[in-house]
Write a protein that holds these residues in place. Structure first.
Motif, PDB file in Angstrom:
ATOM      1  N   ASP A 137      18.237   7.517   6.070  1.00 18.95           N
ATOM      2  CA  ASP A 137      18.855   8.445   7.019  1.00 18.95           C
ATOM      3  C   ASP A 137      17.782   9.253   7.765  1.00 18.95           C
ATOM      4  OD1 ASP A 137      21.572   8.130   7.284  1.00 18.95           O
ATOM      5  OD2 ASP A 137      22.097   9.491   5.657  1.00 18.95           O
ATOM      6  N   ARG A 138      16.767   9.691   7.027  1.00 17.58           N
ATOM      7  CA  ARG A 138      15.690  10.468   7.655  1.00 17.58           C
ATOM      8  C   ARG A 138      14.911   9.602   8.646  1.00 17.58           C
ATOM      9  NH1 ARG A 138      12.093  13.053   3.307  1.00 17.58           N
ATOM     10  NH2 ARG A 138      14.012  14.249   3.001  1.00 17.58           N
ATOM     11  N   GLU A 139      14.676   8.345   8.285  1.00 19.47           N
ATOM     12  CA  GLU A 139      13.956   7.440   9.183  1.00 19.47           C
ATOM     13  C   GLU A 139      14.749   7.200  10.460  1.00 19.47           C
ATOM     14  OE1 GLU A 139      10.541   4.985   9.933  1.00 19.47           O
ATOM     15  OE2 GLU A 139      10.993   6.580   8.494  1.00 19.47           O
ATOM     16  N   SER A 140      16.057   7.063  10.327  1.00 16.00           N
ATOM     17  CA  SER A 140      16.908   6.869  11.498  1.00 16.00           C
ATOM     18  C   SER A 140      16.912   8.121  12.377  1.00 16.00           C
ATOM     19  CB  SER A 140      18.333   6.519  11.055  1.00 16.00           C
ATOM     20  OG  SER A 140      19.153   6.238  12.160  1.00 16.00           O
ATOM     21  N   GLN A 141      16.944   9.277  11.754  1.00 12.13           N
ATOM     22  CA  GLN A 141      16.897  10.538  12.504  1.00 12.13           C
ATOM     23  C   GLN A 141      15.577  10.646  13.273  1.00 12.13           C
ATOM     24  OE1 GLN A 141      19.062  12.837  13.148  1.00 12.13           O
ATOM     25  NE2 GLN A 141      20.565  12.964  11.504  1.00 12.13           N
ATOM     26  N   ARG A 147      21.923   9.673  12.328  1.00  3.85           N
ATOM     27  CA  ARG A 147      21.975   9.100  10.993  1.00  3.85           C
ATOM     28  C   ARG A 147      22.123   7.588  11.068  1.00  3.85           C
ATOM     29  NH1 ARG A 147      26.343  11.607   7.316  1.00  3.85           N
ATOM     30  NH2 ARG A 147      25.463   9.987   5.979  1.00  3.85           N
ATOM     31  N   PHE A 148      21.761   6.926   9.968  1.00  3.94           N
ATOM     32  CA  PHE A 148      21.727   5.465   9.941  1.00  3.94           C
ATOM     33  C   PHE A 148      23.076   4.852  10.297  1.00  3.94           C
ATOM     34  CE2 PHE A 148      21.861   1.374   7.628  1.00  3.94           C
ATOM     35  CZ  PHE A 148      20.730   0.761   8.152  1.00  3.94           C
ATOM     36  N   TYR A 149      24.150   5.402   9.780  1.00  2.75           N
ATOM     37  CA  TYR A 149      25.455   4.787  10.013  1.00  2.75           C
ATOM     38  C   TYR A 149      25.915   4.952  11.460  1.00  2.75           C
ATOM     39  CZ  TYR A 149      28.496   8.956  10.176  1.00  2.75           C
ATOM     40  OH  TYR A 149      29.134  10.115  10.549  1.00  2.75           O
ATOM     41  N   LEU A 150      25.335   5.908  12.174  1.00  5.04           N
ATOM     42  CA  LEU A 150      25.685   6.121  13.578  1.00  5.04           C
ATOM     43  C   LEU A 150      24.780   5.332  14.525  1.00  5.04           C
ATOM     44  CD1 LEU A 150      26.321   9.972  13.548  1.00  5.04           C
ATOM     45  CD2 LEU A 150      28.039   8.152  13.701  1.00  5.04           C
ATOM     46  N   ALA A 151      23.706   4.762  14.022  1.00  4.91           N
ATOM     47  CA  ALA A 151      22.793   3.977  14.851  1.00  4.91           C
ATOM     48  C   ALA A 151      23.443   2.657  15.240  1.00  4.91           C
ATOM     49  CB  ALA A 151      21.500   3.723  14.089  1.00  4.91           C
ATOM     50  N   THR A 152      22.950   2.059  16.294  1.00  5.85           N
ATOM     51  CA  THR A 152      23.450   0.754  16.709  1.00  5.85           C
ATOM     52  C   THR A 152      22.961  -0.305  15.733  1.00  5.85           C
ATOM     53  OG1 THR A 152      21.545   0.242  18.102  1.00  5.85           O
ATOM     54  CG2 THR A 152      23.349   1.498  19.123  1.00  5.85           C
ATOM     55  N   THR A 153      23.564  -1.472  15.812  1.00  3.17           N
ATOM     56  CA  THR A 153      23.133  -2.568  14.942  1.00  3.17           C
ATOM     57  C   THR A 153      21.669  -2.911  15.192  1.00  3.17           C
ATOM     58  OG1 THR A 153      25.382  -3.480  14.883  1.00  3.17           O
ATOM     59  CG2 THR A 153      23.571  -4.959  14.297  1.00  3.17           C
ATOM     60  N   ALA A 154      21.267  -2.908  16.454  1.00  5.81           N
ATOM     61  CA  ALA A 154      19.873  -3.220  16.786  1.00  5.81           C
ATOM     62  C   ALA A 154      18.927  -2.168  16.228  1.00  5.81           C
ATOM     63  CB  ALA A 154      19.705  -3.328  18.299  1.00  5.81           C
ATOM     64  N   GLN A 155      19.308  -0.912  16.284  1.00  9.11           N
ATOM     65  CA  GLN A 155      18.472   0.158  15.743  1.00  9.11           C
ATOM     66  C   GLN A 155      18.373   0.071  14.223  1.00  9.11           C
ATOM     67  OE1 GLN A 155      20.599   3.453  17.495  1.00  9.11           O
ATOM     68  NE2 GLN A 155      19.182   3.620  19.228  1.00  9.11           N
ATOM     69  N   ARG A 156      19.490  -0.197  13.586  1.00  6.65           N
ATOM     70  CA  ARG A 156      19.456  -0.363  12.129  1.00  6.65           C
ATOM     71  C   ARG A 156      18.558  -1.531  11.747  1.00  6.65           C
ATOM     72  NH1 ARG A 156      25.874  -0.384  10.658  1.00  6.65           N
ATOM     73  NH2 ARG A 156      26.485   1.487  11.801  1.00  6.65           N
ATOM     74  N   ALA A 157      18.637  -2.604  12.533  1.00  4.40           N
ATOM     75  CA  ALA A 157      17.835  -3.796  12.243  1.00  4.40           C
ATOM     76  C   ALA A 157      16.344  -3.485  12.322  1.00  4.40           C
ATOM     77  CB  ALA A 157      18.199  -4.919  13.208  1.00  4.40           C
ATOM     78  N   GLN A 158      15.949  -2.617  13.234  1.00  2.00           N
ATOM     79  CA  GLN A 158      14.532  -2.242  13.338  1.00  2.00           C
ATOM     80  C   GLN A 158      14.037  -1.619  12.044  1.00  2.00           C
ATOM     81  OE1 GLN A 158      13.266  -0.008  16.807  1.00  2.00           O
ATOM     82  NE2 GLN A 158      14.881  -0.909  18.064  1.00  2.00           N
ATOM     83  N   ILE A 159      14.858  -0.743  11.474  1.00  4.12           N
ATOM     84  CA  ILE A 159      14.472  -0.101  10.212  1.00  4.12           C
ATOM     85  C   ILE A 159      14.469  -1.115   9.079  1.00  4.12           C
ATOM     86  CG2 ILE A 159      15.121   1.649   8.521  1.00  4.12           C
ATOM     87  CD1 ILE A 159      16.342   3.264  10.822  1.00  4.12           C
ATOM     88  N   CYS A 160      15.507  -1.918   9.002  1.00  5.04           N
ATOM     89  CA  CYS A 160      15.604  -2.906   7.922  1.00  5.04           C
ATOM     90  C   CYS A 160      14.474  -3.932   7.980  1.00  5.04           C
ATOM     91  CB  CYS A 160      16.962  -3.612   7.980  1.00  5.04           C
ATOM     92  SG  CYS A 160      18.365  -2.557   7.546  1.00  5.04           S
ATOM     93  N   ASP A 161      14.054  -4.297   9.192  1.00  7.13           N
ATOM     94  CA  ASP A 161      12.966  -5.266   9.329  1.00  7.13           C
ATOM     95  C   ASP A 161      11.668  -4.758   8.692  1.00  7.13           C
ATOM     96  OD1 ASP A 161      14.568  -7.079  10.606  1.00  7.13           O
ATOM     97  OD2 ASP A 161      13.872  -6.591  12.632  1.00  7.13           O
ATOM     98  N   ASP A 162      11.489  -3.436   8.670  1.00  5.16           N
ATOM     99  CA  ASP A 162      10.264  -2.865   8.111  1.00  5.16           C
ATOM    100  C   ASP A 162      10.279  -2.792   6.584  1.00  5.16           C
ATOM    101  OD1 ASP A 162       9.146  -2.514  10.609  1.00  5.16           O
ATOM    102  OD2 ASP A 162       9.756  -0.414  10.781  1.00  5.16           O
TER     103      ASP A 162
END
Length: 226
Positions: A137-141, A147-162
């Motif tokens: 959640d902090r990384e998404s902010q 917050r992570f759940y409010l991010a787009t799928t593409a934005q979430r994917a950027q975090i997950c890829d790391d």
């Protein structure tokens, strides 16, 4: 069957599965005789003062999970609603909906993980899950201002890829990658032990067949049966 009964039955099943999985792997004790070594000490009968067997209640338990020695039909769930929302979004990144099956959260994967992390003796798992949810959640902010759940799928994917592959994770992302490994494993366990997950795998299960034709010719030839 009401929801409470279903929940209790599921927890009982989890306990039995855990005991069955762990007990065969237990090493024999150093002072055990060859005959006794095959039976873990915690599985031996409990005797009262008159040397009469004492009836156990529930699963017998193992040294690695001694709480199973005392049957408990329930335990409190420890993740907050805020944490569950973030967890559900992450589960859906791991197993999203497609043409064959629903997303992981649809079948309750995040609730399964809550139950697993909240189990008696599961403090280490709970710390990892909670710490990882705070991190993601902090990384998404930081990256996207939400917050992570409010991010787009593409934005979430950027975090997950790391954080999706521990051996290649940056030093600053090692804990998050360990957390992701844990959630990925538990999400898959939750999803693929549901009827929806079985269907996704093409697993038919224990169903009656009107007729069994036996193995086909190629299989019979391979095993030497014509």
């Amino acid at each position: 069957m009401n929801d409470e009964t279903k929940s209790t039955s599921r927890r009982d099943a989890l306990k039995v599965m855990a005991a069955a999985a762990v007990v065969p792997m237990l090493p024999p004790t150093a002072d055990a005789t060859p005959a006794a070594a095959a039976v873990p000490r915690d599985m031996l009968p409990v005797l009262d003062d008159q040397q009469r067997p004492v009836k156990r209640k529930g699963p017998r338990g193992t040294p690695s999970d001694p709480v199973l020695q005392v049957a408990r039909p329930d335990w409190p769930m420890k993740l907050s609603q805020r944490e569950l929302v973030t967890l559900a979004a992450l589960c859906d990144m791991i197993i999203p909906a497609d043409d064959k099956s629903p997303a992981a959260s649809t079948v309750g994967a995040h609730h399964y993980i809550n139950e697993w992390a909240s189990r008696p003796g599961g403090d280490t798992s709970l710390v990892r899950v909670r710490g990882g949810l705070v991190w993601i959640d902090r990384e998404s902010q930081t990256r996207f201002g939400k917050r992570f759940y409010l991010a787009t799928t593409a934005q979430r994917a950027q975090i997950c890829d790391d954080i999706c592959y521990l051996p290649r994770a940056a030093p600053a992302h090692v804990f998050a990658a360990q957390f992701f490994d844990t959630i990925r494993d538990q999400t898959a366990t939750a999803f693929y032990t549901t009827p929806q997950g079985w269907k996704d795998l093409g697993y038919i299960g224990n169903v009656a067949l009107p007729k069994f034709e036996g193995p086909n010719a190629a299989v019979r030839k391979q095993i030497g049966v014509e």
